[in-house]
Design a protein around this motif. Structure first.
Motif, PDB file in Angstrom:
ATOM      1  N   ASP A  78       1.704   6.352  10.335  1.00 62.54           N
ATOM      2  CA  ASP A  78       2.912   7.180  10.195  1.00 62.54           C
ATOM      3  C   ASP A  78       4.170   6.318  10.155  1.00 62.54           C
ATOM      4  O   ASP A  78       5.064   6.550   9.341  1.00 62.54           O
TER       5      ASP A  78
ATOM      6  N   GLU B  54       6.815   5.865   7.045  1.00 56.14           N
ATOM      7  CA  GLU B  54       8.262   6.081   7.174  1.00 56.14           C
ATOM      8  C   GLU B  54       9.030   4.909   6.573  1.00 56.14           C
ATOM      9  O   GLU B  54      10.041   5.107   5.897  1.00 56.14           O
TER      10      GLU B  54
ATOM     11  N   GLN C 291      -7.081   6.668   7.023  1.00 57.53           N
ATOM     12  CA  GLN C 291      -5.751   6.131   7.298  1.00 57.53           C
ATOM     13  C   GLN C 291      -5.337   5.103   6.235  1.00 57.53           C
ATOM     14  O   GLN C 291      -4.184   5.096   5.805  1.00 57.53           O
TER      15      GLN C 291
ATOM     16  N   ARG D 197      -4.253   7.018   3.286  1.00 57.11           N
ATOM     17  CA  ARG D 197      -2.887   7.527   3.444  1.00 57.11           C
ATOM     18  C   ARG D 197      -1.868   6.445   3.113  1.00 57.11           C
ATOM     19  O   ARG D 197      -0.856   6.699   2.457  1.00 57.11           O
TER      20      ARG D 197
END
Length: 126
Positions: free
Chosen positions: A45, A49, A96, A99
């Motif tokens: 995450d 960002e 992950q 992603r």
């Protein structure tokens, strides 16, 4: 680079270490096996960002991640795809990494749309 903690196993206070001019940022995520799935997702995450910022000064030149989940589960439960916990860890890390690669693709499209210069990314997995 004085005072920057080790990337893995660094004390929690290393999470805020940064070199403003040189753009080095160290963020530490705990390596507690019980929380590893959540911590792995949280680390991705944070990387996503950083990639959202199409201002090239806001995105790091190098992004390194160590995802401990597979190794941790291997040491705790055994190595091999016949071990359910190990196999599940591989699937989780694969999601992950997927992603992260998707985030790189989105960044490339946003840069193209905003007429920013293209970037060359090299993804290395070991």
């Amino acid at each position: 680079w004085e005072g920057v903690g080790r990337l893995c196993g660094a004390p929690p206070e290393a999470a805020s270490a940064m070199l403003e001019g040189g753009r080095l940022v160290v963020r530490h995520f705990r390596c507690q096996l019980a929380e590893e799935e959540r911590e792995t997702a949280a680390a991705v995450d944070v990387a996503l960002e950083l990639l959202e910022d199409v201002d090239q000064d806001g995105c790091p030149d190098v992004l390194a991640m160590y995802l401990h989940l597979i190794d941790g589960n291997g040491h705790a439960f055994g190595f091999g795809t016949e071990v359910p916990e190990y196999d599940a860890a591989i699937e989780q890390v694969d999601r992950q990494v997927g992603r992260l690669v998707t985030g790189l693709d989105r960044r490339a499209h946003r840069l193209e749309e905003s007429r920013c210069p293209a970037e060359d990314w090299l993804v290395v997995a070991t």
